[in-house]
Design a protein around this motif. Structure first.
Motif, short mmCIF file in Angstrom:
data_model
loop_
_atom_site.label_atom_id
_atom_site.label_comp_id
_atom_site.label_asym_id
_atom_site.label_seq_id
_atom_site.Cartn_x
_atom_site.Cartn_y
_atom_site.Cartn_z
N UNK A 26 6.60 -25.22 -20.28
CA UNK A 26 6.12 -26.04 -19.16
C UNK A 26 6.06 -27.51 -19.55
N UNK A 27 5.56 -27.79 -20.76
CA UNK A 27 5.49 -29.18 -21.22
C UNK A 27 6.87 -29.79 -21.39
N UNK A 28 7.81 -29.00 -21.89
CA UNK A 28 9.18 -29.47 -22.04
C UNK A 28 9.78 -29.83 -20.68
N UNK A 29 9.51 -29.01 -19.68
CA UNK A 29 10.02 -29.32 -18.33
C UNK A 29 9.32 -30.56 -17.76
N UNK A 30 8.05 -30.79 -18.12
CA UNK A 30 7.34 -32.00 -17.68
C UNK A 30 8.00 -33.25 -18.26
N UNK A 31 8.36 -33.20 -19.53
CA UNK A 31 9.07 -34.32 -20.15
C UNK A 31 10.36 -34.60 -19.39
N UNK A 32 11.11 -33.55 -19.09
CA UNK A 32 12.40 -33.71 -18.42
C UNK A 32 12.24 -34.19 -16.99
N UNK A 33 11.20 -33.75 -16.29
CA UNK A 33 10.95 -34.21 -14.92
C UNK A 33 10.71 -35.71 -14.87
N UNK A 34 10.06 -36.22 -15.91
CA UNK A 34 9.73 -37.65 -15.95
C UNK A 34 10.92 -38.50 -16.41
N UNK A 35 12.00 -37.86 -16.86
CA UNK A 35 13.20 -38.61 -17.23
C UNK A 35 13.47 -38.68 -18.72
N UNK A 36 12.73 -37.96 -19.53
CA UNK A 36 12.98 -37.96 -20.97
C UNK A 36 14.11 -36.98 -21.30
N UNK A 37 14.90 -37.35 -22.29
CA UNK A 37 15.98 -36.48 -22.76
C UNK A 37 15.51 -35.84 -24.07
N UNK A 38 15.20 -34.55 -24.02
CA UNK A 38 14.67 -33.84 -25.18
C UNK A 38 15.78 -33.64 -26.21
N UNK A 39 15.49 -34.04 -27.46
CA UNK A 39 16.43 -33.84 -28.56
C UNK A 39 16.05 -32.59 -29.36
N UNK A 40 14.74 -32.40 -29.58
CA UNK A 40 14.29 -31.29 -30.41
C UNK A 40 12.86 -30.92 -30.04
N UNK A 41 12.57 -29.62 -30.06
CA UNK A 41 11.21 -29.12 -29.88
C UNK A 41 10.89 -28.27 -31.10
N UNK A 42 9.83 -28.62 -31.80
CA UNK A 42 9.45 -27.91 -33.02
C UNK A 42 8.05 -27.33 -32.85
N UNK A 43 7.96 -26.00 -32.83
CA UNK A 43 6.66 -25.33 -32.73
C UNK A 43 6.14 -25.10 -34.14
N UNK A 44 4.93 -25.59 -34.41
CA UNK A 44 4.41 -25.54 -35.78
C UNK A 44 3.23 -24.59 -35.94
N UNK A 45 3.08 -23.64 -35.07
CA UNK A 45 2.04 -22.62 -35.17
C UNK A 45 0.63 -23.20 -35.06
N UNK A 46 -0.33 -22.30 -35.18
CA UNK A 46 -1.74 -22.67 -35.06
C UNK A 46 -2.25 -23.11 -36.43
N UNK A 47 -3.00 -24.22 -36.43
CA UNK A 47 -3.58 -24.74 -37.67
C UNK A 47 -5.05 -25.08 -37.46
N UNK A 48 -5.82 -24.90 -38.51
CA UNK A 48 -7.23 -25.29 -38.48
C UNK A 48 -7.32 -26.80 -38.62
#
Length: 112
Positions: A26-48
């Motif tokens: 959903x956040x990736x689509x929000x970036x694209x809706x606003x006109x950003x061109x996504x190059x990379x999405x990196x999920x880094x898991x849950x951290x304390x």
């Protein structure tokens, strides 16, 4: 002129660990809706968190690398501030991506 940016978002998924992929999509689509061109999405898991500064003690980290106009950062920051699933956000301007061949040629020229 579009610049290259990095956005580090900390997601509040407390009690909803199975919905992380949906939130990131959903956040990736929000970036694209606003006109950003996504190059990379990196999920880094849950951290304390190293220290607790709010109601959460941990969060899911997601890193977005994208190209956008400078005015878009302010718009994204305001939009995600209202999003209850985005706990923290940080934006950083990156250097333009250069080809590896150019770098190695430059290093060779400096070595001579």
């Amino acid at each position: 002129m579009k610049n290259r940016y990095e956005a580090l978002l900390v997601l509040n998924t407390q009690g909803r660990e199975d919905t992380v992929k949906d939130v990131v999509d959903r956040l990736e689509s929000e970036f694209q809706k606003e006109g950003a061109e996504i190059e990379q999405v990196q999920k880094m898991d849950k951290r304390q968190f190293s220290y607790v500064a709010g109601e959460l003690d941990a969060g899911h980290y997601v890193n977005f690398v994208f190209h956008a106009d400078p005015q878009l950062i302010t718009k994204l920051r305001a939009k995600f501030k209202l999003d209850p699933e985005v706990y923290r956000q940080h934006y950083q301007k990156l250097r333009p991506k250069t080809e590896k061949k150019e770098r190695s040629a430059k290093k060779l020229a400096e070595a001579k």
